[in-house]
Design a protein around this motif. Structure first.
Motif, PDB file in Angstrom:
ATOM      1  N   ALA B  72      22.263   2.740 -17.062  1.00 33.06           N
ATOM      2  CA  ALA B  72      22.826   1.745 -16.143  1.00 33.06           C
ATOM      3  C   ALA B  72      21.726   0.764 -15.763  1.00 33.06           C
ATOM      4  O   ALA B  72      20.534   1.093 -15.840  1.00 33.06           O
ATOM      5  CB  ALA B  72      23.379   2.436 -14.913  1.00 33.06           C
ATOM      6  N   SER B  73      22.122  -0.416 -15.343  1.00 32.10           N
ATOM      7  CA  SER B  73      21.089  -1.415 -15.044  1.00 32.10           C
ATOM      8  C   SER B  73      21.499  -2.265 -13.856  1.00 32.10           C
ATOM      9  O   SER B  73      22.676  -2.455 -13.577  1.00 32.10           O
ATOM     10  CB  SER B  73      20.839  -2.313 -16.258  1.00 32.10           C
ATOM     11  OG  SER B  73      22.031  -2.950 -16.660  1.00 32.10           O
ATOM     12  N   LEU B  74      20.467  -2.754 -13.166  1.00 34.88           N
ATOM     13  CA  LEU B  74      20.700  -3.608 -12.015  1.00 34.88           C
ATOM     14  C   LEU B  74      20.013  -4.944 -12.227  1.00 34.88           C
ATOM     15  O   LEU B  74      18.847  -4.989 -12.647  1.00 34.88           O
ATOM     16  CB  LEU B  74      20.193  -2.948 -10.729  1.00 34.88           C
ATOM     17  CG  LEU B  74      20.799  -3.607  -9.482  1.00 34.88           C
ATOM     18  CD1 LEU B  74      21.209  -2.571  -8.473  1.00 34.88           C
ATOM     19  CD2 LEU B  74      19.847  -4.608  -8.882  1.00 34.88           C
ATOM     20  N   TRP B  75      20.732  -6.012 -11.938  1.00 33.76           N
ATOM     21  CA  TRP B  75      20.249  -7.357 -12.215  1.00 33.76           C
ATOM     22  C   TRP B  75      20.277  -8.161 -10.925  1.00 33.76           C
ATOM     23  O   TRP B  75      21.322  -8.351 -10.328  1.00 33.76           O
ATOM     24  CB  TRP B  75      21.132  -8.016 -13.285  1.00 33.76           C
ATOM     25  CG  TRP B  75      21.086  -7.246 -14.565  1.00 33.76           C
ATOM     26  CD1 TRP B  75      21.755  -6.083 -14.850  1.00 33.76           C
ATOM     27  CD2 TRP B  75      20.290  -7.533 -15.699  1.00 33.76           C
ATOM     28  NE1 TRP B  75      21.433  -5.646 -16.114  1.00 33.76           N
ATOM     29  CE2 TRP B  75      20.529  -6.529 -16.668  1.00 33.76           C
ATOM     30  CE3 TRP B  75      19.387  -8.559 -16.019  1.00 33.76           C
ATOM     31  CZ2 TRP B  75      19.901  -6.503 -17.902  1.00 33.76           C
ATOM     32  CZ3 TRP B  75      18.772  -8.551 -17.262  1.00 33.76           C
ATOM     33  CH2 TRP B  75      19.031  -7.524 -18.198  1.00 33.76           C
ATOM     34  N   ARG B  76      19.070  -8.627 -10.538  1.00 34.28           N
ATOM     35  CA  ARG B  76      18.959  -9.408  -9.318  1.00 34.28           C
ATOM     36  C   ARG B  76      19.328 -10.857  -9.600  1.00 34.28           C
ATOM     37  O   ARG B  76      18.914 -11.444 -10.615  1.00 34.28           O
ATOM     38  CB  ARG B  76      17.541  -9.332  -8.769  1.00 34.28           C
ATOM     39  CG  ARG B  76      17.467  -9.988  -7.430  1.00 34.28           C
ATOM     40  CD  ARG B  76      16.171  -9.764  -6.718  1.00 34.28           C
ATOM     41  NE  ARG B  76      16.169 -10.664  -5.568  1.00 34.28           N
ATOM     42  CZ  ARG B  76      15.119 -11.322  -5.125  1.00 34.28           C
ATOM     43  NH1 ARG B  76      13.960 -11.149  -5.704  1.00 34.28           N
ATOM     44  NH2 ARG B  76      15.230 -12.119  -4.090  1.00 34.28           N
ATOM     45  N   ASN B  77      20.098 -11.404  -8.707  1.00 36.24           N
ATOM     46  CA  ASN B  77      20.592 -12.772  -8.865  1.00 36.24           C
ATOM     47  C   ASN B  77      19.509 -13.774  -8.447  1.00 36.24           C
ATOM     48  O   ASN B  77      19.057 -13.785  -7.304  1.00 36.24           O
ATOM     49  CB  ASN B  77      21.842 -12.941  -7.983  1.00 36.24           C
ATOM     50  CG  ASN B  77      22.621 -14.199  -8.317  1.00 36.24           C
ATOM     51  OD1 ASN B  77      22.084 -15.132  -8.911  1.00 36.24           O
ATOM     52  ND2 ASN B  77      23.893 -14.211  -7.946  1.00 36.24           N
ATOM     53  N   LEU B  78      19.100 -14.616  -9.377  1.00 33.28           N
ATOM     54  CA  LEU B  78      18.096 -15.646  -9.093  1.00 33.28           C
ATOM     55  C   LEU B  78      18.718 -17.040  -9.090  1.00 33.28           C
ATOM     56  O   LEU B  78      17.994 -18.046  -9.050  1.00 33.28           O
ATOM     57  CB  LEU B  78      16.982 -15.598 -10.142  1.00 33.28           C
ATOM     58  CG  LEU B  78      16.223 -14.276 -10.279  1.00 33.28           C
ATOM     59  CD1 LEU B  78      15.177 -14.389 -11.387  1.00 33.28           C
ATOM     60  CD2 LEU B  78      15.564 -13.889  -8.963  1.00 33.28           C
ATOM     61  N   SER B  79      20.023 -17.099  -9.154  1.00 39.80           N
ATOM     62  CA  SER B  79      20.688 -18.406  -9.244  1.00 39.80           C
ATOM     63  C   SER B  79      20.449 -19.205  -7.971  1.00 39.80           C
ATOM     64  O   SER B  79      20.360 -18.650  -6.871  1.00 39.80           O
ATOM     65  CB  SER B  79      22.201 -18.220  -9.427  1.00 39.80           C
ATOM     66  OG  SER B  79      22.483 -17.305 -10.454  1.00 39.80           O
ATOM     67  N   ALA B  80      20.391 -20.508  -8.140  1.00 37.22           N
ATOM     68  CA  ALA B  80      20.365 -21.397  -6.981  1.00 37.22           C
ATOM     69  C   ALA B  80      21.798 -21.779  -6.646  1.00 37.22           C
ATOM     70  O   ALA B  80      22.672 -21.748  -7.514  1.00 37.22           O
ATOM     71  CB  ALA B  80      19.555 -22.643  -7.308  1.00 37.22           C
ATOM     72  N   GLN B  81      22.033 -22.142  -5.400  1.00 36.36           N
ATOM     73  CA  GLN B  81      23.394 -22.481  -5.017  1.00 36.36           C
ATOM     74  C   GLN B  81      23.903 -23.637  -5.878  1.00 36.36           C
ATOM     75  O   GLN B  81      23.273 -24.694  -5.980  1.00 36.36           O
ATOM     76  CB  GLN B  81      23.459 -22.872  -3.541  1.00 36.36           C
ATOM     77  CG  GLN B  81      24.898 -23.057  -3.070  1.00 36.36           C
ATOM     78  CD  GLN B  81      25.006 -23.294  -1.586  1.00 36.36           C
ATOM     79  OE1 GLN B  81      24.038 -23.731  -0.950  1.00 36.36           O
ATOM     80  NE2 GLN B  81      26.155 -23.001  -1.015  1.00 36.36           N
ATOM     81  N   GLY B  82      25.016 -23.403  -6.523  1.00 37.04           N
ATOM     82  CA  GLY B  82      25.626 -24.416  -7.374  1.00 37.04           C
ATOM     83  C   GLY B  82      24.965 -24.568  -8.727  1.00 37.04           C
ATOM     84  O   GLY B  82      25.421 -25.349  -9.566  1.00 37.04           O
ATOM     85  N   GLY B  83      23.923 -23.813  -8.979  1.00 38.59           N
ATOM     86  CA  GLY B  83      23.184 -23.971 -10.219  1.00 38.59           C
ATOM     87  C   GLY B  83      23.642 -23.007 -11.303  1.00 38.59           C
ATOM     88  O   GLY B  83      24.586 -22.236 -11.108  1.00 38.59           O
ATOM     89  N   PRO B  84      22.958 -23.065 -12.432  1.00 33.29           N
ATOM     90  CA  PRO B  84      23.294 -22.151 -13.519  1.00 33.29           C
ATOM     91  C   PRO B  84      23.019 -20.699 -13.127  1.00 33.29           C
ATOM     92  O   PRO B  84      22.222 -20.432 -12.224  1.00 33.29           O
ATOM     93  CB  PRO B  84      22.386 -22.608 -14.667  1.00 33.29           C
ATOM     94  CG  PRO B  84      21.301 -23.394 -14.031  1.00 33.29           C
ATOM     95  CD  PRO B  84      21.861 -23.979 -12.785  1.00 33.29           C
ATOM     96  N   LEU B  85      23.649 -19.793 -13.838  1.00 36.95           N
ATOM     97  CA  LEU B  85      23.532 -18.372 -13.499  1.00 36.95           C
ATOM     98  C   LEU B  85      22.234 -17.827 -14.088  1.00 36.95           C
ATOM     99  O   LEU B  85      21.968 -17.987 -15.283  1.00 36.95           O
ATOM    100  CB  LEU B  85      24.732 -17.599 -14.044  1.00 36.95           C
ATOM    101  CG  LEU B  85      26.108 -18.132 -13.614  1.00 36.95           C
ATOM    102  CD1 LEU B  85      27.223 -17.272 -14.186  1.00 36.95           C
ATOM    103  CD2 LEU B  85      26.219 -18.217 -12.088  1.00 36.95           C
ATOM    104  N   ARG B  86      21.449 -17.190 -13.233  1.00 32.22           N
ATOM    105  CA  ARG B  86      20.176 -16.621 -13.688  1.00 32.22           C
ATOM    106  C   ARG B  86      19.970 -15.269 -13.021  1.00 32.22           C
ATOM    107  O   ARG B  86      20.157 -15.129 -11.805  1.00 32.22           O
ATOM    108  CB  ARG B  86      19.008 -17.542 -13.333  1.00 32.22           C
ATOM    109  CG  ARG B  86      18.840 -18.725 -14.263  1.00 32.22           C
ATOM    110  CD  ARG B  86      17.418 -19.280 -14.211  1.00 32.22           C
ATOM    111  NE  ARG B  86      17.008 -19.605 -12.859  1.00 32.22           N
ATOM    112  CZ  ARG B  86      15.919 -19.101 -12.285  1.00 32.22           C
ATOM    113  NH1 ARG B  86      15.164 -18.230 -12.933  1.00 32.22           N
ATOM    114  NH2 ARG B  86      15.587 -19.443 -11.051  1.00 32.22           N
ATOM    115  N   PHE B  87      19.577 -14.315 -13.826  1.00 29.47           N
ATOM    116  CA  PHE B  87      19.368 -12.959 -13.316  1.00 29.47           C
ATOM    117  C   PHE B  87      18.087 -12.390 -13.897  1.00 29.47           C
ATOM    118  O   PHE B  87      17.665 -12.781 -14.990  1.00 29.47           O
ATOM    119  CB  PHE B  87      20.546 -12.050 -13.688  1.00 29.47           C
ATOM    120  CG  PHE B  87      21.809 -12.348 -12.925  1.00 29.47           C
ATOM    121  CD1 PHE B  87      22.163 -11.592 -11.823  1.00 29.47           C
ATOM    122  CD2 PHE B  87      22.637 -13.397 -13.304  1.00 29.47           C
ATOM    123  CE1 PHE B  87      23.312 -11.866 -11.106  1.00 29.47           C
ATOM    124  CE2 PHE B  87      23.790 -13.682 -12.588  1.00 29.47           C
ATOM    125  CZ  PHE B  87      24.127 -12.922 -11.493  1.00 29.47           C
TER     126      PHE B  87
END
Lengths: 433, 526
Positions: B72-87
């Motif tokens: 199993a894996s956990l991915w922290r959300n690094l996206s900026a508001q309204g920006g592209p999705l980054r984890f």
């Protein structure tokens, strides 16, 4: 102990014991593969009742021929069943192990006939074939095992090659045609299901398939059902009112009967599977040997396969409307049948036809007034039911469709008549010298 | 303009008015950095859930994936508001194999989400430590899960309880080689005993659950436990709903009470009040035969309804029985199911993840996921292809969470033996929105069991705050509501067990934290 649980005990022993401790007998091989075939029938979406009946027929003809090849007491069905050529002969004077022959024939046939089953079925097929193959071969000299396995596989392949040409080998879209001209008019079948796939009828060409023991699908024709008429007092409306009245006044016993014989595809082993289970229970009770078992199961399954061909032939002659359509339109828009209305024309009743055919065969094999108890559905929480004869069971199965709200009386009575006609052909097969 | 032309013009205008805005999703799987595959053989043919919840404390939903045979894996959300999705992948403590599903919930009320890990084997309850770290809490919390094929989960806070009651759904006995059919193992109810769990109570009969949802179906304030069961494996089974009176022995709703004898390949459950009568409708995913259930008779006089549901999937266009694109005409296989208003037109839309069980030749191999837009006449319209989410991967779990906090639900879908996929919702011209988070003091901080109500000119739109349902995964955090053209809305919360808050007007397009007896508190990222 329920039928399935009894066989489960054998399976558990097989799983737990080492091969040396649990060399299965040919009878146990048949029991286990029959139970697996019943489960695969239930869990393989393509195996609607007609398709299931065909699979059982080829499976048990293969088993019969595998056993008959090493028996002095059974006669091959080659030349008796339509298109079945003589089976691959055994080597003269060579030794065979009958358990290995039978197991190889059954495993080969089942892998083909249930090739549409899902991952769990495939896993069970593989594991069962491997475990049984190891078990039956225990203590058998390698050259005998190899010869016997080859013989069993050859018999099965011969039967499967024969099956290829019967018109029912390829079932696409679970048997529902992608295009079909539905005849339209008063009193004709219209879809009753909300499943998109079921807006066209199941297997409309099935009645043209090659038969097994009877000459063809038209060999047992039926008179027309009551003419469509919405006039009060007409024979047509009288039958519709009977179904509605039955639904409204359903007793607990009638409800139990309807559920017991419901035998829905994908939820049970289907009507032919139910009768296979009945035969198994009777054979188990008699501690029947392998020859007797394959004789009964081959005749029974052939009769039911022919019954579905004959029944489907008539269904698409008449394209008759289902009770739910008529009753909702003419009598009670809130009507809901107890059972799921099958997605194909109504007349005659398939369960009635095939149950009567089965009863004719089993009566011929076990005698008139043969009382038995059927615990086929105990695992599903439906209590066992007892019957004074196979004929009585068939009649109850037929009436269950009226209680269930999915058939009119004419379809039931004429279905039974057609089944008796079909069954007689299977009874006429010669299995003993 | 002659009269006929005028009528035609008016009809065309009306048709345009009824057509929902088709959303636009942009796949950003590769750029997002997420790489998680639901792996394994037969033992992992079901499951594959994903959880969306904030474990880092920044308000953005992070993602926890079941990996099946892989970790199993956990991915922290690094996206900026309204920006592209980054984890970015983080070491969290959940990296164990055998995980089939993941659900977030705050068990101990410390304001940090904990994580239920369903497993092939022993399921594990992970205590959240903050900063996306977790530790096993089975022993310290008295949670004793059996060695089982665990396949479903839901939780509720029974009236007066400090900790949640957990329902664990199990599947078949994986050790049964020849005849696994009919070997459904017990579903279990874990009730709290103070601040730990007591021994499990078996929910018998159990019928191979693939989704469970505590839901207040009758608005009594006491949720019942709906269970979607897989007819492939049970014998004598059916769909179930358990009455779970606080602290008392659960009992099944019966046919005599109105519960229908329904046997489907129950895969997933989603609930939402679609018709504004205050009672939830239920979407049930299945193979070939998806259901959309609505109460036969919703009482308008305050009387208790009967649990008597009508299936309206076919007339409402929500049946989704076969692929709508790609040419495969065989029936579909539905898994995760979830409602979300993806175009902010106030109407909840329906997402269904699709994918063959595993080389089942009678079912579609090319089986695109569905996005069914709810139209203003109450019917659904398929928009998966136009919206850009018609993946042919063999899908299982999913979530519609607003990953970049722009007011539009994004989409995550897990796949068998293939990477999960992420789509950013980039719909132009979508309506206004609200995102609301519940926070109450003491136990059940997230208000599980509450109803969020939003009052607009056309009536009250409501949603239930639940833990459970879907296919082996769920979300916790911001609850999204589309507002259409409304620039403000009245909101209130009917808190668990029935206490309604005051209506309060809030501006559209914002985040608000709602607490009992307090004004809505605006929140913004950063």
């Amino acid at each position: 102990m329920g039928f399935m649980r009894g066989v489960a005990a054998v399976a558990a022993a097989l799983a737990l014991a080492s091969a040396a401790e649990a060399r299965p007998s040919p009878e146990e091989v048949l029991q286990l593969d029959t139970r697996l075939a019943l489960e695969l029938t239930r869990h393989t979406p393509t195996t609607s009742p007609p398709v299931a009946s065909r699979a059982f027929a080829y499976l048990y003809v293969a088993a019969y021929e595998a056993v008959a090849g090493g028996s002095g007491d059974l006669v091959s069905l080659a030349g008796q069943l339509d298109g079945l050529e003589p089976l691959p002969p055994r080597e003269a004077g060579a030794t065979y192990d009958e358990g290995v022959v039978l197991q190889a024939a059954l495993s080969t046939a089942m892998a083909d006939l249930y090739s549409h089953t899902g991952p769990t079925g495939q896993r069970a097929l593989t594991r069962m074939a491997e475990r049984l193959a190891d078990g039956v071969a225990d203590g058998v000299p390698p050259e005998v095992e190899e010869r016997s396995r080859a013989q069993g596989e050859a018999v099965a392949r011969h039967v499967l090659a024969w099956a290829e040409g019967d018109g029912g080998a390829v079932v696409e879209n679970m048997g529902f045609p992608l295009a079909w001209d539905l005849p339209k008019g008063d009193g004709l079948w219209v879809p009753t299901s909300r499943i998109v796939q079921q807006q066209l009828p199941l297997l409309p060409r099935w009645g043209g398939n090659r038969t097994f023991a009877m000459p063809d699908g038209a060999a047992c024709p039926l008179p027309p059902p009551p003419a469509y008429s919405t006039e009060p007092g007409s024979a047509f409306m009288a039958e519709a009112e009977e179904v509605l009245d039955a639904r409204r006044g359903l007793t607990d016993e009638q409800r139990a009967i309807a559920r017991f014989w419901s035998d829905d595809p994908m939820l049970t082993s289907t009507p032919p599977g139910h009768w296979i289970a009945i035969a198994e229970q009777v054979l188990d009770a008699q501690d029947a040997d392998a020859e007797r078992r394959v004789e009964v199961l081959a005749r029974l399954s052939v009769a039911m396969a022919d019954a579905f061909i004959g029944c489907w032939h008539e269904k698409f002659v008449y394209n008759y409307v289902r009770p739910v359509t008529v009753i909702k339109a003419q009598l009670d828009p809130t009507f809901e049948p107890l059972l799921i209305t099958p997605p194909f024309p109504e007349y005659p009743s398939g369960h009635s036809t095939q149950s009567a055919a089965a009863a004719v065969v089993l009566t011929a094999m076990f005698g008139e007034d043969f009382a038995f108890t059927d615990a086929s559905h105990e695992d599903d929480g439906l209590p066992a039911r007892s019957f004074p004869s196979f004929e009585a069971a068939a009649e109850e199965a037929a009436m269950s469709r009226l209680y269930g709200g999915i058939h009119f009386r004419s379809a039931i009575e004429q279905g039974l008549a057609q089944g008796r006609c079909v069954g007689a052909y299977a009874v006429a097969l010669r299995t003993r010298p | 303009m002659n009269r006929l032309a005028l009528i035609a013009s008016l009809l065309a205008t009306a048709a345009q008015a009824e057509e929902p805005l088709v959303p636009s999703f942009v796949e950003e799987t590769e750029a997002s950095g997420v790489a998680s595959s639901y792996d394994g053989g037969w033992e992992y043919m079901v499951g594959g859930g994903v959880a969306a919840f904030d474990c880092s404390g920044d308000g953005f939903p992070d993602l926890a994936f079941a990996g099946g045979e892989s970790a199993a894996s956990l991915w922290r959300n690094l996206s900026a508001q309204g920006g592209p999705l980054r984890f970015e992948k983080v070491e969290s403590g959940i990296e164990m194999d055998g995980v089939t599903g993941t659900y977030p919930l705050d068990v101990d009320g410390d304001g940090v989400q904990d994580l239920m890990l369903l497993r092939q084997g022993e399921s594990v309850l992970m205590r959240g430590l903050g900063a996306c770290r977790f530790e096993r809490a089975d022993e310290s919390w008295g949670f004793r899960a059996p060695d089982a094929w665990t396949s479903a989960f839901s939780a509720t806070w029974e009236d007066g309880a400090e900790w949640p009651t957990l329902a664990l759904g199990t599947y078949i006995d994986p050790k049964e080689e020849f005849f696994p059919w009919g070997t459904c193992t017990d579903n279990l109810l874990f009730r709290p005993e103070g601040r730990r769990f007591g021994g499990p109570l078996p929910l018998r009969p159990s019928y191979c659950a693939l989704s469970m949802l505590f839901s207040d179906w009758d608005r009594s304030g006491t949720p019942a436990l709906r269970i979607a069961n897989d007819r492939e494996y049970y014998k004598g089974g059916q769909e179930q709903m358990w009455r779970v009176p606080p602290g008392a022995v659960p009992s099944l709703y019966t046919e005599a009470e109105g519960w229908k004898y329904l046997r489907i390949w129950g895969m997933g459950i989603a609930s939402r009040d679609l018709d504004g009568d205050g009672y939830p409708e239920y979407a049930l995913s299945s193979m070939m035969d998806n259901k959309l259930q609505t109460l036969m008779r919703a009482p308008g006089d305050g009387a208790a309804p009967r649990p008597d549901y009508s299936d309206v999937a076919f007339p409402k266009g929500a049946i989704a029985q076969r692929p709508y694109t790609g040419g495969d005409v065989r029936p579909s296989t539905g898994w995760h199911v979830e409602f979300a208003d993806v175009n902010n037109d106030t109407r909840p839309d329906l997402f269904i993840a699709k994918g063959n069980v595993d080389e089942m030749p009678d079912f579609a191999a090319q089986d695109p996921n569905n996005l069914l837009l709810l139209c203003d006449d109450g019917t659904f319209r398929e928009a998966g292809l136009e919206a850009g989410i018609a993946s042919m991967a063999v899908s299982r779990g999913g979530t519609l969470a607003d990953l970049n906090l722009d007011g539009l639900p994004d989409l995550v879908v897990t796949n068998r033996r293939a990477n999960a996929q992420l789509w950013r919702n980039a719909t132009e011209g979508a309506g206004h929105w609200l995102e609301l988070r519940l926070e109450q003091p003491g136990p059940n901080r997230d208000g599980v069991g509450a109803w969020i109500e939003v009052r607009l000119a056309d009536g009250v739109h409501s949603r239930e705050v639940t833990v459970g349902g879907g296919q082996a995964g769920g979300s916790m955090g911001w609850w999204h509501m589309g507002l259409g053209a409304a620039e403000e809305a009245e909101v209130r919360v009917v808190w668990p067990h029935g206490e309604a808050g005051e209506w309060e007007t809030v501006r559209a397009d914002g985040f608000y934290v709602l607490s009992p007896d307090a004004a809505a508190r605006a929140w913004s990222p950063g």
